[in-house]
Design an enzyme around this catalytic site. Structure first.
Site, PDB file in Angstrom:
ATOM      1  N   LYS A  76      -0.656   4.526   6.248  1.00 12.36           N
ATOM      2  CA  LYS A  76      -0.163   3.493   5.346  1.00 12.36           C
ATOM      3  C   LYS A  76       1.116   2.877   5.910  1.00 12.36           C
ATOM      4  O   LYS A  76       1.923   3.583   6.526  1.00 12.36           O
ATOM      5  CB  LYS A  76       0.113   4.165   3.985  1.00 12.36           C
ATOM      6  CG  LYS A  76       0.598   3.249   2.892  1.00 12.36           C
ATOM      7  CD  LYS A  76       0.780   4.050   1.593  1.00 12.36           C
ATOM      8  CE  LYS A  76       1.180   3.182   0.423  1.00 12.36           C
ATOM      9  NZ  LYS A  76       1.290   3.953  -0.824  1.00 12.36           N
ATOM     10  N   SER A 151      -1.193   1.996  -4.748  1.00 12.30           N
ATOM     11  CA  SER A 151      -0.707   1.112  -3.724  1.00 12.30           C
ATOM     12  C   SER A 151      -1.317   1.341  -2.337  1.00 12.30           C
ATOM     13  O   SER A 151      -1.230   0.457  -1.497  1.00 12.30           O
ATOM     14  CB  SER A 151       0.813   1.235  -3.615  1.00 12.30           C
ATOM     15  OG  SER A 151       1.186   2.522  -3.188  1.00 12.30           O
ATOM     16  N   SER A 175      -0.880   6.518  -6.332  1.00 11.17           N
ATOM     17  CA  SER A 175      -1.258   5.581  -5.276  1.00 11.17           C
ATOM     18  C   SER A 175      -2.265   6.093  -4.259  1.00 11.17           C
ATOM     19  O   SER A 175      -2.762   5.319  -3.451  1.00 11.17           O
ATOM     20  CB  SER A 175      -0.021   5.111  -4.534  1.00 11.17           C
ATOM     21  OG  SER A 175       0.577   4.084  -5.272  1.00 11.17           O
TER      22      SER A 175
HETATM   23  N1  GLN Z   1       0.849   2.261  -9.420  1.00 11.49           N
HETATM   24  C1  GLN Z   1       1.999   3.086  -9.518  1.00 11.49           C
HETATM   25  C2  GLN Z   1       3.249   2.251  -9.388  1.00 11.49           C
HETATM   26  O1  GLN Z   1       3.121   1.096  -9.206  1.00 11.49           O
HETATM   27  C3  GLN Z   1       1.945   4.183  -8.502  1.00 11.49           C
HETATM   28  C4  GLN Z   1       2.530   3.811  -7.217  1.00 11.49           C
HETATM   29  C5  GLN Z   1       2.530   4.917  -6.224  1.00 11.49           C
HETATM   30  O2  GLN Z   1       2.019   6.003  -6.463  1.00 11.49           O
HETATM   31  N2  GLN Z   1       3.190   4.640  -5.098  1.00 11.49           N
HETATM   32  O3  GLN Z   1       4.327   2.731  -9.470  1.00 11.49           O
END
Ligand code: GLN
Length: 476
Positions: A76, A151, A175
Site C-alpha cells: 500500500k 482505504s 481498511s
Molecule cells: N474507513 C476508516 C476511516 O476512514 C478506516 C480507515 C483505516 O482503517 N485506515 O477512518
C-alpha cells in the site's frame, strides 16, 4: 499461466521446475497491465521485480531460498520501501522518496518474497471507498462500477484480480477488512502491536496496524509468521512470542462463539448479509461449535469513539506535513504563516482536511474534556466490554460490513453515510484485538460478502483455524 491459490502450490511447482520466479513475475506484470483500468497500482517495479526473480531462481537452484520464495506481493502507498516513492496517495507527498524500508516489508524480502509495486489507497488511510486518493479511484474487479472499499482498495483489488499473491495494507478502523469483504479476499488485521509499525505513515498511532490480504488462509498465516514479532525500531511492538501460525490449521476443539443480535436486527444491514450471517451460524453449529446470541449495547458508541480519537491523533500526526520538512511547498506565499497554510490547503484533499479540523477541534482547550477525554473513557469501556465477552467466548462473529460494495460516486452525497461502512470493523480497532474478514458468498448482484471474526488479543492462530473451517466448502 494459471493463477495460483496457494503459495504452497507455487513452491511445489518451482521445485518441479514447472515454473520459475521470473515466469511468475512476468505473468503478474501482464495481469497488472491487462487490468490497468482498475487503477490498483500506482507504480510497478517492473525491472526490479524481474531482476529479483532471477536472483531467487538462482537461490532455488542452490536450495538456499527463503520461506516466501515465489511469493509476489504489493504494498500500500502508505508503507515505506527505501529509495522508492511513498505518497500516502496525497498530493502533499508528491515525488517524496522513502529513506527507510518498513520492517514488515524487509522481513518479507529477507525470506525471498518479491515486491511488485505500490498500491493505490485513500489519502493517508482515510476513507472507505478509495475515492479519496490523489491517484484516482480504484474499481472493484467484481463489478467495475462499484468501489473497491478502502482505504487499502488497491491492495485488495490487486489480490482479487490476481495481480499479486499477497498485499500488505494498513488497518486503522477496517481498511484491510472492509475492502477484503468488498472484493471477496481474505483480510487480516492482527492484534495491535503484533506487527511493527516502523515504516508505516501514521494516521492514528494507537490504532494503526499493518494487515495482510491473501487468497488463502495458509498464505496469510505464513506471511504473518514472517513479519510479526518484536522490532527494536518500534517501541510499541509486542514481545509476545510469534506462534507457528501455519502449522495445524484445524480447530483444536469445539468453540464457543458469540454473535451480536444488533447485527441481525439493524435496518442498516442488507438482507443478503443478514442471511449470510445466519447460514454461517448454522454451518458452525453443524460442525459442533456452540453459537450464542449476545447483546452488545455499546455498539452505537463505537463509531463516534473511533472518529473522535482517530481524528485527534491524525491532526497531530499530520502536522509534520507543513510544506517545510516534507513534500509539497506552496509557491504562493510571502511569509511563514501563509507558507504553512497554503502548502497544507493545496496538498491535502478534502477528507483529510475535514479530519484535521475535526481532530483539532476535539483537542482544543475548551472541548478537550467534552470530546477527547470522554471518547478515551468510552474506548476503555468498549475494550473492557469486548474482552468480557471474549472471556466467555472464543470468537465473536459479525458481518464485516453492513452493505456490499457501493456504487462509485455514492459516498460524496454524505460523508457520515460513508463512515457507517465502518460500523462493524471499528470495534476490534478500538479494542486492539485481532479480526479477520473472510469471503462467504455473494449478494443478489454477485457482489462479495465478508464475514468478520474477532478473537482475544494474540489469538491469530485460532482465528486462522476457525476461518479455514468456515471456508472449507466455499468456492472462491
Ligand atoms: N474507513 C476508516 C476511516 O476512514 C478506516 C480507515 C483505516 O482503517 N485506515 O477512518
Amino acid at each position: 499461466m494459471k493463477n495460483y491459490h496457494l503459495l504452497d502450490e507455487i513452491q511445489t511447482d518451482l521445485k518441479l521446475h514447472k515454473v520459475s520466479c521470473l515466469e511468475l513475475v512476468d505473468h503478474h506484470l501482464q495481469v497488472i497491465k491487462d487490468n490497468a483500468q482498475l487503477n490498483a497500482f500506482v507504480e510497478v517495479f517492473e525491472e526490479e521485480a524481474r531482476a529479483q526473480a532471477k536472483v531467487i531462481d538462482n537461490k532455488l537452484k542452490l536450495n538456499k531460498a527463503g520461506k516466501l520464495a515465489g511469493l509476489i506481493f504489493g504494498i500500500k502507498d502508505l508503507i515505506c520501501y527505501q529509495n522508492h516513492r511513498v505518497t500516502g496517495s496525497s498530493k502533499i507527498l508528491e515525488g517524496f522518496e522513502s529513506q527507510i524500508t518498513a520492517t514488515a516489508v524487509q522481513r518479507m524480502l529477507d525470506q525471498d518474497a518479491i515486491v511488485i509495486g505500490r498500491q493505490n489507497c485513500d489519502e493517508f488511510g482515510m476513507g472507505s471507498a478509495n475515492e479519496n486518493s490523489a491517484h484516482g479511484l480504484v474499481r472493484n474487479a467484481a463489478n467495475n462500477n462499484h468501489v473497491s472499499g478502502g482505504s487499502s482498495g488497491g491492495s485488495a483489488v490487486a489480490v482479487q484480480a490476481n495481480m499479486c499473491q499477497v498485499s500488505l495494507g494498513t488497518d486503522t478502523g477496517g481498511s484491510v477488512r472492509q475492502p477484503a469483504a468488498f472484493t471477496g479476499t481474505i483480510g487480516l488485521k492482527p492484534t495491535y502491536s503484533r506487527i511493527s509499525r516502523w515504516g508505516l505513515l501514521s494516521y492514528a498511532s494507537s490504532f494503526d496496524t499493518i494487515g495482510i490480504f491473501s487468497k488463502s488462509i495458509e498464505d496469510n498465516a505464513r506471511v504473518l509468521e514472517v513479519i510479526a514479532g518484536k522490532d527494536e525500531k518500534d517501541g510499541t511492538s509486542s514481545t509476545e512470542l510469534v506462534a507457528s501460525y501455519e502449522a495445524d490449521l484445524e480447530p483444536s476443539k469445539k468453540y464457543k462463539i458469540a454473535y451480536f443480535k444488533e447485527a441481525l436486527q439493524s435496518n442498516g444491514v442488507e438482507k443478503d448479509i443478514k442471511e449470510s450471517l445466519k447460514s454461517n451460524i448454522i454451518k458452525l453449529e453443524k460442525e459442533g461449535h456452540n453459537v450464542n446470541e449476545v447483546s452488545f449495547d455499546l455498539l452505537e458508541y463505537v463509531l463516534p469513539t473511533y472518529y473522535i480519537l482517530t481524528t485527534a491523533e491524525a491532526s497531530t500526526n499530520l502536522s509534520r506535513y507543513d510544506g517545510v520538512h516534507f513534500g509539497h511547498r506552496s509557491e504562493h506565499t510571502d511569509n511563514l504563516e501563509s507558507l504553512y497554510k497554503n502548502s497544507r490547503s493545496e496538498g491535502f484533499g478534502k477528507e483529510v482536511q475535514r479530519r484535521i479540523l475535526l481532530g483539532t477541534f476535539v483537542l482544543s482547550a475548551d472541548y478537550y474534556d467534552a470530546y477527547f477525554t470522554k471518547a478515551q473513557k468510552a474506548r476503555k469501556l468498549i475494550k473492557e466490554a469486548t474482552e468480557k465477552i471474549l472471556e466467555e467466548y472464543d470468537f465473536i462473529i459479525i458481518p464485516t460490513t453492513p452493505t456490499t460494495a457501493f456504487k462509485i460516486g455514492q459516498e460524496h452525497t454524505n460523508p457520515v453515510e460513508t463512515y457507517m461502512a465502518d460500523l462493524f470493523t471499528v470495534q476490534a480497532s478500538v479494542a486492539g484485538i485481532p479480526a479477520i474478514s473472510i469471503p462467504v458468498g455473494v449478494d443478489e448482484n454477485n457482489l462479495p460478502i465478508g464475514l468478520q471474526i474477532m478473537s482475544r488479543a494474540f489469538d491469530e492462530k485460532k482465528l486462522f483455524a476457525i476461518s479455514k473451517c468456515l471456508l472449507k466448502d466455499y468456492k472462491q
